[in-house]
Design a protein around this motif. Structure first.
Motif: not given
Length: 253
Positions: A33-37, A83-87, A93-99
């Motif tokens: 969904a967010v392209g997590m690094g 999941g929150v920890t991963a975000l 490195q990148d701005t996470p989707p805050v929502s």
């Protein structure tokens, strides 16, 4: 009987393995969904492995014959916290989707009021369940404080680190390990930490207001910990010392 105990133990351990599998599935969904690094993936996987290992060991030592519905709710919360920890790790490195981060956190906070009620209604309250619930709460607060500190400064980390400092201090001063009396105020302050950090992390309010919200959370936490530490210290001072028995009396036994 030994075979039954072994079979029950395997069933309980299977639930922790399923939890780890669901955690990996959530990470995969977030990654898609967010392209997590790499930072988010590695942190999320480390959380899943650590949770599985620690919980499996605790279950083995407690010899619970059933994982229980309340622990399943807490395990679900732990998966959301992973999941929150991963975000949050990925946000370096990148701005996470805050929502998305706010949504996962909000569900985890809502479920915090569910597992205890389930345990009481089903008569499945255990010391392990209470400890599991507390550790998930504490880690979520730590992760949220890390996230909010990136915008407000390292002082916010005091909120997430205070409980772990208390645990470390208890190894030096054993009187801190004494049981505390039930306290509605303590529970309220603990519950407010996640809510106030979430409000600040959502960044919907002006920055000065968010700073005030987090400062309020820290002030309440300092008051709560200070009150409990003072009570424990006073209790340790008035506790009667053990009576020393003559050596020959001990030998006679």
């Amino acid at each position: 009987m030994a075979l039954n105990n072994s079979y029950d133990a395997r069933l309980v351990q299977q639930e922790t393995a399923v939890g780890a599998g669901v955690q990996v599935l959530l990470l995969a969904l977030l990654g898609t969904a967010v392209g997590m690094g790499p930072a988010g993936w590695l942190t999320g996987l480390a959380f899943a492995i650590a949770t599985w290992a620690v919980l499996s060991r605790a279950l083995h030592r407690s010899r619970l014959r059933s994982f229980g519905p309340a622990n399943r709710v807490t395990l679900g919360r732990a998966i959301l916290v992973g999941g929150v920890t991963a975000l949050v790790a990925d946000s370096f490195q990148d701005t996470p989707p805050v929502s998305l981060l706010v949504g996962l956190t909000a569900v985890a906070l809502v479920l915090d009021g569910v597992d205890g009620k389930v345990a009481r209604r089903t008569g499945t309250s255990t010391a392990l369940g209470a400890r599991f619930d507390m550790e998930v709460d504490a880690f979520l607060i730590l992760v949220l404080s890390v996230y909010v500190s990136m915008a407000m400064g390292p002082w916010v980390l005091l909120i997430g680190g205070m409980r772990y400092v208390f645990v470390a201090a208890a190894r030096v001063w054993p009187w801190l390990n004494a049981a505390l009396p039930p306290s509605t105020a303590r529970k309220t302050v603990a519950a407010l930490q996640g809510v106030l950090l979430l409000v600040a992390g959502a960044d919907l309010l002006p920055h000065p207001v968010n700073v005030g919200v987090v400062a309020l959370a820290l002030g309440l936490l300092l008051w709560s910990f200070g009150r409990d530490v003072l009570w424990l210290w006073r209790t340790s001072r008035v506790r009667p010392a053990p009576v020393e028995r003559p050596v020959r009396e001990l030998v006679a036994q």
